[in-house]
Design a protein around this motif. Structure first.
Motif, PDB file in Angstrom:
ATOM      1  N   HIS A  31       0.880  -1.167   0.000  1.00 19.58           N
ATOM      2  CA  HIS A  31       0.000   0.000   0.000  1.00 19.58           C
ATOM      3  C   HIS A  31       0.917   1.217   0.000  1.00 19.58           C
ATOM      4  O   HIS A  31       1.358   1.673   1.054  1.00 19.58           O
ATOM      5  N   THR A  32       1.224   1.729  -1.168  1.00 19.67           N
ATOM      6  CA  THR A  32       2.236   2.763  -1.310  1.00 19.67           C
ATOM      7  C   THR A  32       1.808   4.081  -0.666  1.00 19.67           C
ATOM      8  O   THR A  32       0.701   4.559  -0.882  1.00 19.67           O
ATOM      9  N   GLU A  33       2.713   4.617   0.128  1.00 22.32           N
ATOM     10  CA  GLU A  33       2.555   5.927   0.752  1.00 22.32           C
ATOM     11  C   GLU A  33       3.814   6.731   0.445  1.00 22.32           C
ATOM     12  O   GLU A  33       4.837   6.183   0.063  1.00 22.32           O
ATOM     13  N   VAL A  34       3.730   8.044   0.648  1.00 26.41           N
ATOM     14  CA  VAL A  34       4.888   8.915   0.474  1.00 26.41           C
ATOM     15  C   VAL A  34       5.345   9.364   1.862  1.00 26.41           C
ATOM     16  O   VAL A  34       4.551   9.878   2.651  1.00 26.41           O
ATOM     17  N   PHE A  35       6.622   9.135   2.167  1.00 24.95           N
ATOM     18  CA  PHE A  35       7.209   9.512   3.451  1.00 24.95           C
ATOM     19  C   PHE A  35       8.263  10.584   3.199  1.00 24.95           C
ATOM     20  O   PHE A  35       9.025  10.497   2.244  1.00 24.95           O
ATOM     21  N   THR A  36       8.305  11.567   4.066  1.00 21.79           N
ATOM     22  CA  THR A  36       9.315  12.622   3.989  1.00 21.79           C
ATOM     23  C   THR A  36      10.019  12.687   5.332  1.00 21.79           C
ATOM     24  O   THR A  36       9.379  12.666   6.377  1.00 21.79           O
ATOM     25  N   GLY A  37      11.346  12.764   5.281  1.00 22.64           N
ATOM     26  CA  GLY A  37      12.091  12.840   6.526  1.00 22.64           C
ATOM     27  C   GLY A  37      13.563  13.096   6.289  1.00 22.64           C
ATOM     28  O   GLY A  37      14.025  13.170   5.154  1.00 22.64           O
ATOM     29  N   LYS A  38      14.277  13.218   7.385  1.00 20.95           N
ATOM     30  CA  LYS A  38      15.711  13.506   7.353  1.00 20.95           C
ATOM     31  C   LYS A  38      16.482  12.260   7.759  1.00 20.95           C
ATOM     32  O   LYS A  38      16.081  11.548   8.680  1.00 20.95           O
ATOM     33  N   VAL A  39      17.582  11.987   7.082  1.00 17.68           N
ATOM     34  CA  VAL A  39      18.425  10.836   7.406  1.00 17.68           C
ATOM     35  C   VAL A  39      19.351  11.234   8.553  1.00 17.68           C
ATOM     36  O   VAL A  39      20.051  12.246   8.485  1.00 17.68           O
ATOM     37  N   VAL A  40      19.317  10.412   9.615  1.00 20.52           N
ATOM     38  CA  VAL A  40      20.126  10.679  10.805  1.00 20.52           C
ATOM     39  C   VAL A  40      20.960   9.450  11.136  1.00 20.52           C
ATOM     40  O   VAL A  40      20.652   8.339  10.714  1.00 20.52           O
ATOM     41  N   LEU A  41      22.006   9.664  11.900  1.00 25.08           N
ATOM     42  CA  LEU A  41      22.855   8.571  12.386  1.00 25.08           C
ATOM     43  C   LEU A  41      22.438   8.306  13.829  1.00 25.08           C
ATOM     44  O   LEU A  41      22.597   9.162  14.694  1.00 25.08           O
ATOM     45  N   ASP A  42      21.875   7.116  14.079  1.00 26.52           N
ATOM     46  CA  ASP A  42      21.390   6.777  15.402  1.00 26.52           C
ATOM     47  C   ASP A  42      22.106   5.527  15.893  1.00 26.52           C
ATOM     48  O   ASP A  42      21.916   4.442  15.328  1.00 26.52           O
ATOM     49  N   ASP A  43      22.907   5.673  16.924  1.00 28.10           N
ATOM     50  CA  ASP A  43      23.595   4.537  17.537  1.00 28.10           C
ATOM     51  C   ASP A  43      24.374   3.720  16.505  1.00 28.10           C
ATOM     52  O   ASP A  43      24.311   2.495  16.480  1.00 28.10           O
ATOM     53  N   GLY A  44      25.053   4.402  15.602  1.00 33.05           N
ATOM     54  CA  GLY A  44      25.904   3.733  14.631  1.00 33.05           C
ATOM     55  C   GLY A  44      25.209   3.244  13.373  1.00 33.05           C
ATOM     56  O   GLY A  44      25.812   2.565  12.557  1.00 33.05           O
ATOM     57  N   ALA A  45      23.924   3.567  13.185  1.00 33.98           N
ATOM     58  CA  ALA A  45      23.193   3.109  12.001  1.00 33.98           C
ATOM     59  C   ALA A  45      22.394   4.270  11.408  1.00 33.98           C
ATOM     60  O   ALA A  45      21.863   5.109  12.137  1.00 33.98           O
ATOM     61  N   TYR A  46      22.307   4.306  10.085  1.00 34.19           N
ATOM     62  CA  TYR A  46      21.551   5.361   9.407  1.00 34.19           C
ATOM     63  C   TYR A  46      20.073   5.001   9.369  1.00 34.19           C
ATOM     64  O   TYR A  46      19.705   3.884   9.005  1.00 34.19           O
ATOM     65  N   ARG A  47      19.233   5.954   9.763  1.00 27.91           N
ATOM     66  CA  ARG A  47      17.785   5.766   9.797  1.00 27.91           C
ATOM     67  C   ARG A  47      17.097   7.005   9.253  1.00 27.91           C
ATOM     68  O   ARG A  47      17.662   8.099   9.228  1.00 27.91           O
ATOM     69  N   LEU A  48      15.844   6.837   8.841  1.00 22.11           N
ATOM     70  CA  LEU A  48      15.029   7.945   8.358  1.00 22.11           C
ATOM     71  C   LEU A  48      14.152   8.422   9.503  1.00 22.11           C
ATOM     72  O   LEU A  48      13.348   7.657  10.036  1.00 22.11           O
ATOM     73  N   ALA A  49      14.317   9.677   9.902  1.00 19.22           N
ATOM     74  CA  ALA A  49      13.470  10.291  10.927  1.00 19.22           C
ATOM     75  C   ALA A  49      12.373  11.050  10.193  1.00 19.22           C
ATOM     76  O   ALA A  49      12.648  12.011   9.475  1.00 19.22           O
ATOM     77  N   LEU A  50      11.134  10.616  10.346  1.00 16.37           N
ATOM     78  CA  LEU A  50      10.034  11.231   9.621  1.00 16.37           C
ATOM     79  C   LEU A  50       9.817  12.678  10.062  1.00 16.37           C
ATOM     80  O   LEU A  50       9.981  13.008  11.230  1.00 16.37           O
ATOM     81  N   SER A  51       9.420  13.524   9.119  1.00 14.37           N
ATOM     82  CA  SER A  51       9.165  14.931   9.426  1.00 14.37           C
ATOM     83  C   SER A  51       7.997  15.078  10.392  1.00 14.37           C
ATOM     84  O   SER A  51       8.020  15.918  11.284  1.00 14.37           O
ATOM     85  N   LYS A  52       6.953  14.251  10.223  1.00 14.50           N
ATOM     86  CA  LYS A  52       5.772  14.348  11.076  1.00 14.50           C
ATOM     87  C   LYS A  52       5.986  13.701  12.445  1.00 14.50           C
ATOM     88  O   LYS A  52       5.330  14.063  13.406  1.00 14.50           O
ATOM     89  N   GLU A  53       6.879  12.714  12.517  1.00 17.25           N
ATOM     90  CA  GLU A  53       7.178  12.004  13.766  1.00 17.25           C
ATOM     91  C   GLU A  53       8.693  11.898  13.932  1.00 17.25           C
ATOM     92  O   GLU A  53       9.266  10.847  13.676  1.00 17.25           O
ATOM     93  N   PRO A  54       9.387  12.954  14.353  1.00 16.39           N
ATOM     94  CA  PRO A  54      10.852  12.929  14.414  1.00 16.39           C
ATOM     95  C   PRO A  54      11.433  11.857  15.340  1.00 16.39           C
ATOM     96  O   PRO A  54      12.561  11.420  15.154  1.00 16.39           O
ATOM     97  N   SER A  55      10.659  11.407  16.321  1.00 25.27           N
ATOM     98  CA  SER A  55      11.189  10.388  17.237  1.00 25.27           C
ATOM     99  C   SER A  55      11.116   8.980  16.638  1.00 25.27           C
ATOM    100  O   SER A  55      11.735   8.059  17.149  1.00 25.27           O
ATOM    101  N   THR A  56      10.376   8.825  15.534  1.00 26.19           N
ATOM    102  CA  THR A  56      10.257   7.515  14.876  1.00 26.19           C
ATOM    103  C   THR A  56      11.373   7.365  13.855  1.00 26.19           C
ATOM    104  O   THR A  56      11.484   8.144  12.924  1.00 26.19           O
ATOM    105  N   LEU A  57      12.206   6.344  14.042  1.00 32.64           N
ATOM    106  CA  LEU A  57      13.316   6.073  13.135  1.00 32.64           C
ATOM    107  C   LEU A  57      13.012   4.817  12.339  1.00 32.64           C
ATOM    108  O   LEU A  57      12.709   3.775  12.910  1.00 32.64           O
TER     109      LEU A  57
END
Length: 137
Positions: free
Chosen positions: A45-71
């Motif tokens: 079920h395709t959705e569009v996600f927008t966020g910033k790529v961050v380095l969290d505990d040694g791994a790259y994750r996408l932090a969503l713009s609407k939910e910055p705490s969700t990686l």
């Protein structure tokens, strides 16, 4: 001398007998094996996600713009058993805002396609090759 030898043989035999009569579910518990992930093709079920790529505990994750705490992790795979093998390396997008098309499942966006990246006026374009190396996937 014979009594200790006989006792050792008896103890070894009990352990061997227990291994021989155990059920498959008991074996997984004894060996600390987790449940196998499904290899069925997941419904997309395709959705569009927008966020910033961050380095969290040694791994790259996408932090969503609407939910910055969700990686979230990104993968091109459509089967849950292949998520980690087909994970997208986000190092070149470090500290950049990207848009991703895909389907969210737990901490993953599967069937992911990175469709664009936002570059602020005067910002650097192209991959971020000065990003630190990830210490874990």
């Amino acid at each position: 001398m014979i009594v200790p030898l006989f006792g050792l043989l008896l103890l070894t035999g009990c352990q061997m007998g227990r291994v021989m009569v155990e059920q498959p579910s008991d074996r997984a518990t004894r060996l600390n094996v987790t449940q196998q992930k499904s290899s069925a093709l997941l419904e997309k079920h395709t959705e569009v996600f927008t966020g910033k790529v961050v380095l969290d505990d040694g791994a790259y994750r996408l932090a969503l713009s609407k939910e910055p705490s969700t990686l979230l992790r990104l993968t091109r795979a459509r089967r849950e058993s292949e998520f980690e093998a087909d994970q997208i390396n986000l190092r070149k997008y470090y500290e950049k805002v990207i848009t991703v098309n895909g389907t969210r499942k737990d901490e993953w966006i599967f069937g992911a396609d990175i469709t664009g990246q936002f570059v602020p006026p005067g910002g650097q374009t192209g991959p971020n090759m000065s990003a630190p190396k990830a210490s874990r996937p």
